[in-house]
Write a protein that holds these residues in place. Structure first.
Motif, mmCIF file in Angstrom:
data_model
loop_
_atom_site.group_PDB
_atom_site.id
_atom_site.type_symbol
_atom_site.label_atom_id
_atom_site.label_comp_id
_atom_site.label_asym_id
_atom_site.label_seq_id
_atom_site.Cartn_x
_atom_site.Cartn_y
_atom_site.Cartn_z
ATOM 1 N N ASN A 1 0.821 -1.210 0.000
ATOM 2 C CA ASN A 1 0.000 0.000 0.000
ATOM 3 C C ASN A 1 0.853 1.258 0.000
ATOM 4 O O ASN A 1 0.466 2.289 -0.554
ATOM 5 C CB ASN A 1 -0.938 0.007 1.203
ATOM 6 N N ALA A 2 2.022 1.182 0.643
ATOM 7 C CA ALA A 2 2.922 2.345 0.690
ATOM 8 C C ALA A 2 3.429 2.701 -0.692
ATOM 9 O O ALA A 2 3.576 3.882 -1.033
ATOM 10 C CB ALA A 2 4.093 2.057 1.628
ATOM 11 N N VAL A 3 3.690 1.696 -1.525
ATOM 12 C CA VAL A 3 4.156 1.951 -2.888
ATOM 13 C C VAL A 3 3.073 2.627 -3.707
ATOM 14 O O VAL A 3 3.347 3.503 -4.535
ATOM 15 C CB VAL A 3 4.588 0.631 -3.573
ATOM 16 N N ASP A 4 1.833 2.236 -3.469
ATOM 17 C CA ASP A 4 0.714 2.784 -4.232
ATOM 18 C C ASP A 4 0.278 4.160 -3.751
ATOM 19 O O ASP A 4 -0.555 4.810 -4.379
ATOM 20 C CB ASP A 4 -0.484 1.822 -4.158
ATOM 21 N N SER A 5 0.852 4.618 -2.627
ATOM 22 C CA SER A 5 0.489 5.922 -2.080
ATOM 23 C C SER A 5 1.397 7.011 -2.622
ATOM 24 O O SER A 5 2.623 6.907 -2.572
ATOM 25 C CB SER A 5 0.577 5.907 -0.548
ATOM 26 N N ASP A 6 0.789 8.057 -3.159
ATOM 27 C CA ASP A 6 1.571 9.174 -3.695
ATOM 28 C C ASP A 6 2.248 9.976 -2.580
ATOM 29 O O ASP A 6 3.187 10.726 -2.817
ATOM 30 C CB ASP A 6 0.671 10.117 -4.507
ATOM 31 N N LYS A 7 1.761 9.828 -1.347
ATOM 32 C CA LYS A 7 2.287 10.620 -0.242
ATOM 33 C C LYS A 7 3.587 10.050 0.325
ATOM 34 O O LYS A 7 4.314 10.741 1.016
ATOM 35 C CB LYS A 7 1.235 10.707 0.871
ATOM 36 N N LEU A 8 3.851 8.768 0.060
ATOM 37 C CA LEU A 8 5.037 8.132 0.617
ATOM 38 C C LEU A 8 6.141 8.065 -0.436
ATOM 39 O O LEU A 8 6.274 7.090 -1.171
ATOM 40 C CB LEU A 8 4.701 6.731 1.130
ATOM 41 N N ASN A 9 6.913 9.123 -0.542
ATOM 42 C CA ASN A 9 8.018 9.150 -1.502
ATOM 43 C C ASN A 9 9.218 9.912 -0.943
ATOM 44 O O ASN A 9 9.998 10.488 -1.688
ATOM 45 C CB ASN A 9 7.562 9.771 -2.828
ATOM 46 N N SER A 10 9.363 9.923 0.373
ATOM 47 C CA SER A 10 10.449 10.662 1.003
ATOM 48 C C SER A 10 11.815 10.129 0.604
ATOM 49 O O SER A 10 12.741 10.897 0.343
ATOM 50 C CB SER A 10 10.306 10.603 2.530
ATOM 51 N N LEU A 11 11.957 8.803 0.580
ATOM 52 C CA LEU A 11 13.251 8.213 0.253
ATOM 53 C C LEU A 11 13.643 8.523 -1.183
ATOM 54 O O LEU A 11 14.788 8.893 -1.463
ATOM 55 C CB LEU A 11 13.218 6.699 0.484
ATOM 56 N N SER A 12 12.702 8.396 -2.090
ATOM 57 C CA SER A 12 12.992 8.696 -3.500
ATOM 58 C C SER A 12 13.408 10.152 -3.676
ATOM 59 O O SER A 12 14.380 10.462 -4.371
ATOM 60 C CB SER A 12 11.755 8.410 -4.363
ATOM 61 N N ASN A 13 12.689 11.045 -3.022
ATOM 62 C CA ASN A 13 13.008 12.472 -3.134
ATOM 63 C C ASN A 13 14.363 12.808 -2.537
ATOM 64 O O ASN A 13 15.045 13.732 -2.991
ATOM 65 C CB ASN A 13 11.926 13.310 -2.447
ATOM 66 N N ALA A 14 14.778 12.053 -1.520
ATOM 67 C CA ALA A 14 16.051 12.340 -0.849
ATOM 68 C C ALA A 14 17.247 12.088 -1.760
ATOM 69 O O ALA A 14 18.323 12.649 -1.542
ATOM 70 C CB ALA A 14 16.177 11.488 0.416
ATOM 71 N N PHE A 15 17.082 11.272 -2.794
ATOM 72 C CA PHE A 15 18.186 10.974 -3.714
ATOM 73 C C PHE A 15 18.250 11.961 -4.874
ATOM 74 O O PHE A 15 19.234 11.980 -5.608
ATOM 75 C CB PHE A 15 18.056 9.552 -4.260
ATOM 76 N N LEU A 16 17.211 12.734 -5.061
ATOM 77 C CA LEU A 16 17.170 13.690 -6.167
ATOM 78 C C LEU A 16 17.319 15.104 -5.634
ATOM 79 O O LEU A 16 16.807 15.450 -4.575
ATOM 80 C CB LEU A 16 15.854 13.546 -6.932
ATOM 81 N N GLN A 17 17.999 15.943 -6.379
ATOM 82 C CA GLN A 17 18.206 17.326 -5.963
ATOM 83 C C GLN A 17 17.043 18.225 -6.361
ATOM 84 O O GLN A 17 17.008 19.394 -5.992
ATOM 85 C CB GLN A 17 19.513 17.849 -6.578
ATOM 86 N N ASN A 18 16.116 17.636 -7.141
ATOM 87 C CA ASN A 18 14.911 18.364 -7.560
ATOM 88 C C ASN A 18 15.240 19.681 -8.266
ATOM 89 O O ASN A 18 14.645 20.725 -8.006
ATOM 90 C CB ASN A 18 13.997 18.630 -6.354
ATOM 91 N N THR A 19 16.235 19.611 -9.144
ATOM 92 C CA THR A 19 16.563 20.765 -9.974
ATOM 93 C C THR A 19 15.482 20.926 -11.036
ATOM 94 O O THR A 19 14.708 19.993 -11.300
ATOM 95 C CB THR A 19 17.923 20.558 -10.654
ATOM 96 N N PRO A 20 15.387 22.093 -11.677
ATOM 97 C CA PRO A 20 14.396 22.276 -12.748
ATOM 98 C C PRO A 20 14.511 21.207 -13.831
ATOM 99 O O PRO A 20 13.507 20.735 -14.364
ATOM 100 C CB PRO A 20 14.729 23.669 -13.277
ATOM 101 N N GLU A 21 15.754 20.823 -14.152
ATOM 102 C CA GLU A 21 15.955 19.804 -15.181
ATOM 103 C C GLU A 21 15.384 18.461 -14.737
ATOM 104 O O GLU A 21 14.722 17.768 -15.511
ATOM 105 C CB GLU A 21 17.447 19.643 -15.481
ATOM 106 N N GLU A 22 15.631 18.088 -13.475
ATOM 107 C CA GLU A 22 15.130 16.819 -12.960
ATOM 108 C C GLU A 22 13.605 16.802 -12.932
ATOM 109 O O GLU A 22 12.973 15.791 -13.233
ATOM 110 C CB GLU A 22 15.700 16.558 -11.569
ATOM 111 N N LYS A 23 13.011 17.935 -12.546
ATOM 112 C CA LYS A 23 11.550 18.018 -12.501
ATOM 113 C C LYS A 23 10.954 17.913 -13.906
ATOM 114 O O LYS A 23 9.932 17.263 -14.120
ATOM 115 C CB LYS A 23 11.124 19.320 -11.835
ATOM 116 N N ALA A 24 11.602 18.557 -14.869
ATOM 117 C CA ALA A 24 11.117 18.514 -16.249
ATOM 118 C C ALA A 24 11.240 17.105 -16.828
ATOM 119 O O ALA A 24 10.389 16.651 -17.586
ATOM 120 C CB ALA A 24 11.890 19.513 -17.101
ATOM 121 N N GLN A 25 12.306 16.426 -16.442
ATOM 122 C CA GLN A 25 12.561 15.088 -16.964
ATOM 123 C C GLN A 25 11.661 14.042 -16.307
ATOM 124 O O GLN A 25 11.471 12.954 -16.842
ATOM 125 C CB GLN A 25 14.035 14.711 -16.727
ATOM 126 N N LYS A 26 11.150 14.358 -15.117
ATOM 127 C CA LYS A 26 10.281 13.437 -14.385
ATOM 128 C C LYS A 26 10.973 12.104 -14.107
ATOM 129 O O LYS A 26 10.458 11.029 -14.423
ATOM 130 C CB LYS A 26 8.975 13.200 -15.153
#
Length: 582
Positions: A188-213
């Protein structure tokens, strides 16, 4: 009077790798990541408390004193954490009833949020903060020997989940296989959009990364048409399971304890150190991920033709599993794994130097200028048991630490050099590295002992006492040259575990071939850093690839063949390239 509550999640890796299914591993990782972060914030708010936080970005003498003063006169409506990272926290309260109410709410929440996770609690009380921290840590260590019962217990009539052997509560969608409560929560945690802290911690969330999805895969299995969400390289199903661990953490905590006498300042410095260590680990992971993305983009441009629309949704060839404290565990596509290890360890040292600067200047005896990390890397196929693979990776990391610590001790250094030990797994039976090394990489011929590996390789290119990853890669590059016939080395690898004289003659003929093709000088040059400096037994590469005058004699050739096989990424790896006994 102060009242403490220390909490620790135990056997986190077992909880993550329990079922061996990637989707459940991902869900477990996300649950653990959020447990002592966002979810702990929710419980603090629910109980009606306010957290006292030091100024993490600007820990000046004045700001540290301000936090210490607030802690000294701690109000019962507030809570202070001397540690809050990974799956654990150390909390200080001013009121026993508030502490007990918080414990009741938190324990109930944990049982519901991460069922099946082994946890340990400890409480204490004292007039002195330093004393209460030490006493509660001692109780926590004692309580680890008495883990609480995991409920529900299965009755004789209870259906058991086939993958875990635990009481089943429901059937999984699509497969209709019985699953236990913990597996249900993870899915259920995988299917939840709210549980993505670990994934986000590995990305710097730069504009390029956000655009690339960019996203991380949740499935390693191939369907009936041969498709898989994980972007394996063509012809290979090998992954690199990486576990990295910071060096000297225990000694640093001891230094903080011994060099800071004031109890409240001690508690504040513990939190500042913990927070900056966590920050350094995350930033190092982001730096390594950024470099991996750059390499992956080059591979896509070189090997794949994608439409503009499909290229905006890119699944990366890695899967974060653990990131907290000084620990990192991640799955990376095999051909990118060793570079990820190097990038992470280099960045970890750099980030700790930057993030520790202010607290180091505040107390140079207590806080180190920087920390290093050692790593273990196990190359495994996507269908091999990941719990066993992780235990192997931990033992590889332990080998790296052992070799690096010996260098620090022998040369009386202040810092443990960063290093990595790797191994390619070619069968389903996975054991510890020490057992594998003894059984498969060590051979005795009379009074002579040969070990077909050098073990750890240093990350720092300027390291002199441990062979570096750079010189190992230079050897790999030399073995890839046309005309070198690395296959002959693989033949030699099998012979050394048989007749010594035949193996020696085979080696000499191979050297003659290199000389006749004008390739020997290049090979000789790359072997010098490994100790082959010229004439004399154990140093003459023409006579033998085994370096050393005394026992045991070792060689880097099999380590190079392993790394070379992963760089080339063939789905079938000749077992002899490991130097295994036949």
């Amino acid at each position: 009077m102060y009242y403490s509550l220390f909490f620790e999640a135990r056997s986190i890796q077992s909880y993550i790798f329990d079922s061996g299914k990637m989707k459940e591993m991902v869900g477990a990782s996300e649950l653990i990541k959020q447990l002592c972060a966002e979810k702990l914030d929710d419980v603090i708010k629910e109980v009606g408390l306010t957290e006292i936080k030091p100024d993490f970005d600007n820990p000046t003498v004045e700001n540290i004193k301000e936090t210490a003063d607030e802690l000294k006169t701690l109000d019962k409506g507030k809570i202070f954490f001397s540690r809050r990272s990974g799956g654990s926290f150390s909390a200080i309260f001013a009121d026993k009833a508030v502490r007990d109410r918080f414990l009741g709410v938190w324990s109930m929440f944990v049982n519901d949020f991460v069922p099946g996770l082994e946890v340990v609690y400890a409480v204490s009380e004292s007039d002195e903060i330093k004393k209460i921290i030490e006493e509660t840590y001692a109780k926590l260590a004692y309580n680890r020997n008495f883990p609480p019962a995991v409920l529900p217990e299965a009755t004789p009539m209870h259906v058991l989940a086939p993958r875990t052997g635990k009481p089943a509560v429901d059937k999984e969608d699509k497969t209709f296989v019985w699953i236990d409560e913990a597996s249900q929560k993870k899915i259920n945690a995988v299917d939840s959009d709210k549980l993505n802290s670990l994934s986000n911690a590995f990305l710097q969330n730069t504009p390029e990364e956000k655009a690339q999805k960019y996203s991380f895969p949740t499935n390693l299995e191939f369907d009936s048409k041969g498709h898989c969400e994980f972007p394996f390289k063509s012809g290979s199903r090998y992954l690199g399971l990486i576990h990295a661990d910071g060096n000297d953490l225990g000694q640093t905590l001891l230094n903080i304890k011994e060099n800071i006498e004031d109890g409240v300042e001690y508690a504040v410095m513990l939190r500042l150190f913990s927070e900056n260590l966590e920050k350094s680990t995350m930033e190092a992971a982001q730096a390594a991920t950024k470099n991996l993305i750059e390499q992956f983009k080059k591979d896509l441009e070189k090997n794949e033709k994608k439409s503009d629309e499909s290229s905006k949704n890119t699944v990366l060839p890695m899967r974060p599993l653990v990131l907290g404290g000084d620990d990192l565990t991640v799955l990376v596509r095999a051909d990118l794994a060793m570079q990820f290890v190097k990038d992470y360890c280099v960045a970890f040292k750099e980030k700790t130097k930057v993030n520790f600067e202010k607290i180091h200047n505040h107390n140079k005896d207590a806080i180190p200028e920087e920390l290093t990390a050692c790593a273990g890397l196990a190359y495994v196929k996507n269908n091999q048991p990941f719990m066993d693979a992780f235990e192997l990776t931990e033992s590889l990391c332990a080998e790296s630490k052992r070799i690096s610590k010996n260098v620090r001790k022998k040369e009386k250094r202040t810092e443990i050099p960063a290093s990595v030990t790797s191994l390619v797994v070619t069968n389903s039976f996975i054991e510890s590295y020490s057992s594998y090394k003894e059984k498969e990489l060590t051979v005795k011929k009379g009074n002579k002992e040969y070990i077909a590996t050098l073990g750890a390789y240093a990350i720092d290119e300027n390291e002199k006492s441990i062979p570096t990853l750079k010189v190992l890669r230079a050897l790999c590059k030399e073995l890839k040259k046309d005309g070198v016939t690395a296959a002959s080395i693989r033949e030699y690898a099998t012979m050394i575990f048989g007749d010594e004289n035949i193996a020696r003659e085979k080696w000499r003929r191979w050297i003659e071939v290199l000389e006749s093709r004008g390739l020997f000088n290049g090979f000789k040059t790359v072997m010098v850093p490994f100790g082959f400096t010229g004439q004399g037994e154990g140093h003459n590469i023409k006579e033998s690839p085994w370096v050393g005058e005394n026992n045991p004699k070792q060689t880097p050739l099999f380590d190079a063949l392993q790394l070379l096989s992963m760089d080339d990424i063939g789905d079938t790896i000749n077992a002899s390239s490991e130097g295994g006994k036949k």
